[in-house]
Every structure is written in structure tokens, then in C-alpha cells.
Motif scaffolding. Structure first.
Motif, PDB file in Angstrom:
ATOM      1  N   THR A   1      -1.361  -1.233  -4.313  1.00 53.02           N
ATOM      2  CA  THR A   1      -2.432  -0.233  -4.279  1.00 53.02           C
ATOM      3  C   THR A   1      -1.993   0.992  -3.492  1.00 53.02           C
ATOM      4  OG1 THR A   1      -4.800   0.070  -3.914  1.00 53.02           O
ATOM      5  CG2 THR A   1      -3.612  -1.201  -2.237  1.00 53.02           C
ATOM      6  N   ASN A   2      -2.909   1.883  -3.228  1.00 57.77           N
ATOM      7  CA  ASN A   2      -2.605   3.103  -2.483  1.00 57.77           C
ATOM      8  C   ASN A   2      -3.652   3.353  -1.407  1.00 57.77           C
ATOM      9  OD1 ASN A   2      -0.217   4.506  -3.650  1.00 57.77           O
ATOM     10  ND2 ASN A   2      -1.404   4.278  -5.543  1.00 57.77           N
ATOM     11  N   ALA A   3      -3.254   4.118  -0.387  1.00 54.22           N
ATOM     12  CA  ALA A   3      -4.198   4.471   0.685  1.00 54.22           C
ATOM     13  C   ALA A   3      -5.280   5.400   0.145  1.00 54.22           C
ATOM     14  CB  ALA A   3      -3.446   5.155   1.824  1.00 54.22           C
TER      15      ALA A   3
ATOM     16  N   VAL B   1       9.623   2.361   4.689  1.00 52.23           N
ATOM     17  CA  VAL B   1       9.611   3.721   4.151  1.00 52.23           C
ATOM     18  C   VAL B   1       8.946   3.735   2.773  1.00 52.23           C
ATOM     19  CG1 VAL B   1      11.702   4.444   5.370  1.00 52.23           C
ATOM     20  CG2 VAL B   1      11.886   3.413   3.085  1.00 52.23           C
ATOM     21  N   HIS B   2       8.595   4.928   2.337  1.00 57.34           N
ATOM     22  CA  HIS B   2       8.050   5.080   0.995  1.00 57.34           C
ATOM     23  C   HIS B   2       9.223   5.217   0.016  1.00 57.34           C
ATOM     24  CE1 HIS B   2       5.921   6.711  -2.434  1.00 57.34           C
ATOM     25  NE2 HIS B   2       4.799   6.327  -1.846  1.00 57.34           N
ATOM     26  N   PRO B   3       9.152   4.595  -1.164  1.00 57.34           N
ATOM     27  CA  PRO B   3      10.285   4.696  -2.089  1.00 57.34           C
ATOM     28  C   PRO B   3      10.617   6.142  -2.501  1.00 57.34           C
ATOM     29  CG  PRO B   3       8.432   3.516  -3.096  1.00 57.34           C
ATOM     30  CD  PRO B   3       8.118   3.676  -1.649  1.00 57.34           C
TER      31      PRO B   3
ATOM     32  N   ARG C   1      -2.727   3.660 -13.311  1.00 57.94           N
ATOM     33  CA  ARG C   1      -2.133   2.476 -12.674  1.00 57.94           C
ATOM     34  C   ARG C   1      -1.200   2.927 -11.544  1.00 57.94           C
ATOM     35  NH1 ARG C   1       1.305  -0.571 -16.421  1.00 57.94           N
ATOM     36  NH2 ARG C   1       1.395  -1.917 -14.600  1.00 57.94           N
ATOM     37  N   PRO C   2      -1.140   2.138 -10.452  1.00 61.20           N
ATOM     38  CA  PRO C   2      -0.302   2.553  -9.326  1.00 61.20           C
ATOM     39  C   PRO C   2       1.171   2.308  -9.597  1.00 61.20           C
ATOM     40  CG  PRO C   2      -1.293   0.426  -8.857  1.00 61.20           C
ATOM     41  CD  PRO C   2      -1.850   0.873 -10.184  1.00 61.20           C
ATOM     42  N   PHE C   3       1.993   3.126  -9.014  1.00 57.22           N
ATOM     43  CA  PHE C   3       3.444   2.961  -9.029  1.00 57.22           C
ATOM     44  C   PHE C   3       4.026   2.679 -10.423  1.00 57.22           C
ATOM     45  CE2 PHE C   3       2.810   2.442  -4.440  1.00 57.22           C
ATOM     46  CZ  PHE C   3       3.834   3.272  -3.978  1.00 57.22           C
ATOM     47  N   VAL C   4       3.766   3.587 -11.350  1.00 52.96           N
ATOM     48  CA  VAL C   4       4.389   3.454 -12.675  1.00 52.96           C
ATOM     49  C   VAL C   4       5.386   4.591 -12.936  1.00 52.96           C
ATOM     50  CG1 VAL C   4       2.492   2.168 -13.754  1.00 52.96           C
ATOM     51  CG2 VAL C   4       2.442   4.668 -13.766  1.00 52.96           C
TER      52      VAL C   4
ATOM     53  N   VAL D   1       0.850  -1.201   0.000  1.00 52.11           N
ATOM     54  CA  VAL D   1       0.000   0.000   0.000  1.00 52.11           C
ATOM     55  C   VAL D   1       0.880   1.244   0.000  1.00 52.11           C
ATOM     56  CG1 VAL D   1      -1.845   1.231   1.200  1.00 52.11           C
ATOM     57  CG2 VAL D   1      -1.722  -1.267   1.340  1.00 52.11           C
ATOM     58  N   GLY D   2       0.761   2.052  -1.044  1.00 47.83           N
ATOM     59  CA  GLY D   2       1.490   3.319  -1.107  1.00 47.83           C
ATOM     60  C   GLY D   2       0.630   4.448  -0.568  1.00 47.83           C
ATOM     61  N   GLU D   3       1.016   5.672  -0.874  1.00 43.77           N
ATOM     62  CA  GLU D   3       0.276   6.821  -0.338  1.00 43.77           C
ATOM     63  C   GLU D   3      -0.901   7.187  -1.234  1.00 43.77           C
ATOM     64  OE1 GLU D   3       1.535  10.888  -1.071  1.00 43.77           O
ATOM     65  OE2 GLU D   3       1.989  11.021   1.072  1.00 43.77           O
ATOM     66  N   GLN D   4      -0.596   7.627  -2.438  1.00 40.47           N
ATOM     67  CA  GLN D   4      -1.624   8.053  -3.395  1.00 40.47           C
ATOM     68  C   GLN D   4      -0.963   8.058  -4.773  1.00 40.47           C
ATOM     69  OE1 GLN D   4      -2.745  12.182  -3.264  1.00 40.47           O
ATOM     70  NE2 GLN D   4      -0.659  12.891  -3.103  1.00 40.47           N
ATOM     71  N   PRO D   5      -1.752   8.009  -5.859  1.00 40.04           N
ATOM     72  CA  PRO D   5      -1.129   8.071  -7.187  1.00 40.04           C
ATOM     73  C   PRO D   5      -0.384   9.389  -7.362  1.00 40.04           C
ATOM     74  CG  PRO D   5      -3.538   8.071  -7.341  1.00 40.04           C
ATOM     75  CD  PRO D   5      -3.204   7.930  -5.906  1.00 40.04           C
ATOM     76  N   GLY D   6       0.711   9.354  -8.079  1.00 38.89           N
ATOM     77  CA  GLY D   6       1.430  10.581  -8.422  1.00 38.89           C
ATOM     78  C   GLY D   6       0.987  11.060  -9.796  1.00 38.89           C
ATOM     79  N   ASP D   7       1.704  12.036 -10.308  1.00 37.12           N
ATOM     80  CA  ASP D   7       1.347  12.641 -11.594  1.00 37.12           C
ATOM     81  C   ASP D   7       1.206  11.584 -12.694  1.00 37.12           C
ATOM     82  OD1 ASP D   7       1.211  15.226 -13.199  1.00 37.12           O
ATOM     83  OD2 ASP D   7       2.762  14.110 -14.253  1.00 37.12           O
ATOM     84  N   GLN D   8       2.204  10.706 -12.795  1.00 36.67           N
ATOM     85  CA  GLN D   8       2.180   9.729 -13.896  1.00 36.67           C
ATOM     86  C   GLN D   8       1.117   8.660 -13.678  1.00 36.67           C
ATOM     87  OE1 GLN D   8       5.865   8.323 -15.449  1.00 36.67           O
ATOM     88  NE2 GLN D   8       6.969  10.137 -14.795  1.00 36.67           N
ATOM     89  N   GLU D   9       0.939   8.277 -12.418  1.00 29.59           N
ATOM     90  CA  GLU D   9      -0.080   7.266 -12.116  1.00 29.59           C
ATOM     91  C   GLU D   9      -1.472   7.816 -12.434  1.00 29.59           C
ATOM     92  OE1 GLU D   9       2.436   8.046 -10.077  1.00 29.59           O
ATOM     93  OE2 GLU D   9       3.565   6.159 -10.008  1.00 29.59           O
ATOM     94  N   ASP D  10      -1.669   9.112 -12.129  1.00 29.35           N
ATOM     95  CA  ASP D  10      -2.956   9.756 -12.380  1.00 29.35           C
ATOM     96  C   ASP D  10      -3.302   9.715 -13.868  1.00 29.35           C
ATOM     97  OD1 ASP D  10      -5.097  11.970 -11.715  1.00 29.35           O
ATOM     98  OD2 ASP D  10      -3.885  12.781 -13.349  1.00 29.35           O
TER      99      ASP D  10
ATOM    100  N   PRO E   1       8.451   7.486 -11.119  1.00 31.76           N
ATOM    101  CA  PRO E   1       9.786   7.321 -10.528  1.00 31.76           C
ATOM    102  C   PRO E   1       9.779   6.486  -9.234  1.00 31.76           C
ATOM    103  CG  PRO E   1       9.352   9.620 -11.097  1.00 31.76           C
ATOM    104  CD  PRO E   1       8.086   8.889 -11.352  1.00 31.76           C
ATOM    105  N   ALA E   2       8.808   6.731  -8.356  1.00 30.64           N
ATOM    106  CA  ALA E   2       8.766   5.933  -7.109  1.00 30.64           C
ATOM    107  C   ALA E   2       8.508   4.468  -7.444  1.00 30.64           C
ATOM    108  CB  ALA E   2       7.694   6.469  -6.172  1.00 30.64           C
ATOM    109  N   GLY E   3       7.696   4.245  -8.476  1.00 32.30           N
ATOM    110  CA  GLY E   3       7.405   2.874  -8.902  1.00 32.30           C
ATOM    111  C   GLY E   3       8.657   2.167  -9.400  1.00 32.30           C
TER     112      GLY E   3
HETATM  113  N1  URA Z   1       3.542   7.094  -4.858  1.00 29.12           N
HETATM  114  C1  URA Z   1       2.591   6.354  -4.268  1.00 29.12           C
HETATM  115  O1  URA Z   1       2.452   6.332  -3.057  1.00 29.12           O
HETATM  116  N2  URA Z   1       1.800   5.626  -5.028  1.00 29.12           N
HETATM  117  C2  URA Z   1       1.885   5.589  -6.335  1.00 29.12           C
HETATM  118  O2  URA Z   1       1.099   4.898  -6.982  1.00 29.12           O
HETATM  119  C3  URA Z   1       2.902   6.363  -6.933  1.00 29.12           C
HETATM  120  C4  URA Z   1       3.702   7.124  -6.187  1.00 29.12           C
END
Ligand code: URA
Length: 486
Positions: free
Chosen positions: A371-373, A453-455, A344-347, A331-340, A349-351
Motif C-alpha cells: 500500500t501507500n502512505a 529506502v524507497h525503490p 493499483r500500487p507499485f505497478v 508501505v510506499g509513498e504515494q501512487p505514481g503516474d502509472q499507479e494513478d 518502474p518503482a514497482g
Molecule cells: N511509488 C510509491 O511510493 N508507490 C507506488 O505505488 C508507486 C510508486
């Protein structure tokens, strides 16, 4: 100036043909004009060098065939239902630019793209309000019982939204009358007719009384949130809702006696109608607490979610992905710019950091449910960029509905939270990530969790040495997670 005449205010097909012809003929946006035909409805193209064989006219450049992304066509279909006078021009400007900027629709910071997306969102909201606030009234004609509603949508969404009512009220004859046009269902055929006026719809009937009682009995003064209520049921719609007459009274009565629920039992004036209404309410209220039965329902629910305001500025909701019986859920935090943008989640830089670390830890991402919170991208515009903003506790709590559903459906052996926001979603408190990382934790439903930690944290570290140390520890936590799932 070249002019294209469209058959009606919502003539998407006409606009599409005309815009294509204008584009192929090299008519620049400033020299193109779209007008809607008069009441005779006589549309068609005139005054533009349209040819069924555009390859035979114009210079070499203008003869090029070009295709547009399906996403653009969908966007244009929505935007054209917007009530703004310049919508056809805006979409033609975008079409014009698409040939040289094929990825333009992904550049959400572009003024025209952002404008079009905002208008499409308004149209979609307007369609949603129509689903929620149309109220049918019972009438009788030569063929028997019929149901008629008067509605004034913010945008021209009658034709787009009518199939929803067709599905909901399949066995009943109904008409929805609006100032833009009318929709009719005779239990077999959906048809559209001319604009109507309010006096064409019946004013009062027993269903009116039902709605009032239904609303009064479901009104919970303890939960009174005027702002939210007005957001969901904007005042402009109140005048057409029978139950709206009750709102001021109920609101006033609620003060100082929150326990005193209005408990009048709702009568059932027509069982068939009420069953359909119950289904309608479920489908129309995106936040209805319908527990998702599978991940596809989670996906649909997230796309329609209005539990918090984050959906407004996001391109789409981003659900989790991975096997429906994954042993590990991350479980990550929330989608970022690219995920939005990608949905798709984590696609981004953090992904990439996550993927590399998973590989190093011997975990195959295809076996993991990621997934994300929070399912919508929270951000603020800064020039052409969209800057990440951390979701607040209210947003995390609101979105927990979806995370809980994912956890219940996937039933992973271990849920790994990346960072403090994911920790908050899973533990119900803000954890001290560095202190609590890497240990097995018991979650509220008795399942096992772990924190790390979060990536993105690794990406933010200032120097290489700190980065590689943090990365090593991150891989260690992922390896510990792998051992826990066996
Ligand atoms: N960071 C997150 O926590 N989730 C994502 O999907 C992408 C970046």
C-alpha cells in the motif's frame, strides 16, 4: 454540417446513437452538430446519413465497425450531464479520435481527455453536493405525509443522484424539485418530471428548526475553518439551507471564545426522518469518520475521500492490495503516474524494482499487502507529463486515517516503510532512513515496523556501481524483513 437532434439536455442514449451513426458515416467533428429538441421533447436523428444498416452506406473505411472502451462510455455518460454547451461536441471529438487512438482515454495529458475528465469530476462533485445539501421539508397531501426539497445543482445531476435518495429515504414519499427537472419517489417507483420553480416547494416547517438546532449543536467554534467550510458548503448553496442563516452569527460568536461550544440539544421532530438523516449524513459526507469495517469499505472510503485536496487532480484513489491477513505490509509513498491510471500500487518502474528485489529476497509479492502512505497521486503538469510531487506532512496526516484502517484490518506482523514519507506516516516523525534502516522499530500500536529506502531512490542513483550497491542493501533489508515475519 450534419445535425443530430437530442431529446433533452441529458439525452445520453440519443447522443450515443447519433454519435455512432455520424462516426460510421465518416462525418468529421467540425461538420457535426448536436442540438437539443424544443419543449415538445421531440428528439430523433435528422439531417445525418443515419441508417439502421450502416454497413450498406459510405466508403470502405466508414463501414468499419468499431468499439469503444467501457471507460469512454462511462466518461461520456458523466460529461453529458455537464452544463457546458459544447459537451456533446467534445465527446464526439474524442469518439472520432478513438478509432485511430484506441488508448486515448488513458492519455490524461491530452487536452480533450483532460477537459473531459475535469468536466466529469465537476459533475461528480455536483452530485456529491446534492447528496450533502438537499434539505427536505415536510408537507401533507391527499395521500398523507410527503417531503419536498428545492435544490439548484451546479450540473444536471438530478436523475443520476435520485437513486441515492431512494435508498436513503425508502419508506417516505418525497420529491426533489430543481430548475432542470424533478424527481419523485412514492415508496415504490422513482419517476422524473418537468423543471420546477422554487415557489413550488414549501418554505418553512418544524424540520427547518431542527436543522438549525442540529447545525448549531454540532458547530464547534474551536474547529472553525471558514475556507474549508465554504469549500464543503459553497455559498451558492447557502440560500436553500435553513441552517445557513445561522452561519454568520455562529462565525462571529466563535471569535475569542473557542471553548464555549454551542450546546443546545437537538430536538427530534420526527424519529423516522432523523434516523434516515443520520444515515444520509454518514453516506453523503465522504469524510465522515465512519471507521471502515473491512478492506472493501476502505476502498469505497478512499474513492470518496475529501480529507485533503489531492483527490481533485488524481484519476482515482489507489488503495492497498494483497491478502487481508498478510504477515508483511509494505508501505510506499504515494501512487505514481502509472499507479494513478491503473488504480493499483507499485505497478510502474518503482514497482518493477520492488518486485525484482522481493523475488531476490525470497518474498513472494502475492503474500504481501502493498500500500501507500498517501492514496492519491500528487503531481504537477509539465508539458504532456505529470511530474511527481512529494506529499506534505498535512497530506500524509490526512491520509493516515486510511493507512491506520488498513493496518488495523490486516494486522501484519511487520510493516515495512519504503522511504521517508512512509516513515513519517508510520512513526509520526521524519526518519533518517539511511541511519535507521533495517532495524526493528516499535510502532504506536505496539506492532513492529522497519524502514528501508524507497525503490525510486535506486532508480535515481547516477551510476551503475552505486545502483548495484544500493540494490544489494535494499535486498538485504527485504531479507531481514522476511526473517522477522518468520
Ligand atoms: N511509488 C510509491 O511510493 N508507490 C507506488 O505505488 C508507486 C510508486
Amino acid at each position: 454540417m450534419k445535425t443530430a437532434v437530442l431529446a433533452s439536455e441529458t439525452d445520453f442514449d440519443g447522443w450515443r446513437v447519433a454519435a455512432r451513426a455520424l462516426r460510421l458515416a465518416g462525418v468529421e467533428p467540425v461538420a457535426a452538430r448536436f442540438v437539443v429538441a424544443g419543449a415538445d421533447g421531440q428528439g430523433g436523428l435528422f439531417d445525418i446519413p443515419y441508417s439502421a444498416h450502416p454497413r450498406e452506406s459510405g466508403d470502405e473505411r466508414n463501414r468499419d465497425e468499431f468499439t469503444v472502451p467501457a471507460a469512454f462510455v462511462d466518461l461520456a455518460r458523466d460529461v453529458i450531464l455537464h452544463r457546458s454547451a459544447d459537451r456533446f461536441d467534445l465527446m464526439y471529438r474524442l469518439l472520432w479520435r478513438l478509432r485511430d487512438e484506441p488508448d486515448l482515454t488513458k492519455v490524461v495529458s491530452d487536452r480533450d481527455v483532460a477537459d473531459a475528465m475535469e468536466r466529469a469530476r465537476n459533475v461528480s462533485r455536483s452530485s456529491h453536493k446534492m447528496k450533502a445539501f438537499v434539505r427536505f421539508r415536510q408537507t401533507h397531501d391527499a395521500h398523507g405525509e410527503a417531503w419536498v426539497a428545492w435544490f439548484e445543482p451546479a450540473h444536471r445531476v438530478v436523475e443520476r443522484t435520485a437513486p441515492f435518495f431512494q435508498r436513503r429515504f425508502t419508506t417516505m414519499r418525497w420529491s426533489i424539485l430543481t430548475p432542470d427537472g424533478s424527481a419523485h419517489w412514492d415508496t415504490e417507483t422513482l419517476s422524473f418530471g418537468p423543471p420546477a420553480t422554487r415557489d413550488m416547494a414549501p418554505a418553512e416547517d418544524e424540520i427547518e428548526a431542527f436543522w438549525k438546532t442540529y447545525y448549531a449543536s454540532t458547530f464547534n467554534p474551536a474547529r472553525l475553518k471558514l475556507k474549508t467550510m465554504q469549500g464543503e458548503m459553497p455559498k451558492s448553496y447557502w440560500k436553500n439551507l435553513p441552517e445557513a442563516a445561522l452561519i454568520p452569527g455562529l462565525t462571529a460568536a466563535s471569535q475569542g471564545r473557542t471553548e464555549a461550544m454551542v450546546a443546545t440539544p437537538a430536538p427530534a421532530p420526527n424519529a423516522r426522518f432523523m434516523r434516515a438523516v443520520a444515515r444520509d449524513l454518514h453516506a453523503a459526507r465522504p469524510d465522515a469518520e465512519v471507521v471502515p469495517a473491512d478492506l472493501a469499505e476502505v476502498e469505497r472510503g478512499v474513492q470518496a475521500c475529501r480529507r485533503c485536496p489531492l483527490y481533485r487532480d488524481a484519476t482515482q484513489g489507489v488503495c492497498g492490495e494483497g491478502p487481508k491477513a498478510a504477515r508483511l505490509m509494505i508501505v510506499g509513498e504515494q501512487p505514481g503516474d502509472q499507479e494513478d491510471l491503473a488504480g493499483r500500487p507499485f505497478v510502474g518502474p518503482a514497482g518493477q524494482v520492488l518486485d525484482e528485489a522481493l523475488e531476490e529476497a525470497g518474498v513472494d509479492r502475492v503474500d504481501v499487502y502493498v500500500t501507500n502512505a498517501v492514496k492519491h497521486f500528487k503531481h504537477e503538469p509539465r508539458g504532456k507529463r505529470r511530474l511527481h510531487r512529494t506529499p506534505d506532512a498535512g497530506e500524509v496526516t490526512a491520509c493516515r486515517w486510511w493507512l491506520d484502517a488498513e493496518r488495523r484490518l490486516v494486522q501484519p506482523k511487520l510493516v515495512l516503510a519504503l522511504g521517508a514519507t512512509a516513515g513519517l506516516a508510520l512513526l509520526g516523525r521524519k526518519p533518517a532512513v539511511i541511519r535507521e534502516r533495517g532495524q526493528a522499530l516499535t510502532l504506536d500500536d505496539g506492532s513492529v515496523g522497519m524502514l528501508t529506502v524507497h525503490p525510486a531512490y535506486l532508480l535515481r542513483l547516477p551510476d551503475r556501481a552505486a545502483q548495484s550497491e544500493a540494490r544489494r542493501a535494499f535486498v538485504e533489508d527485504l531479507s531481514a524483513a522476511r526473517h522477522l515475519i518468520g
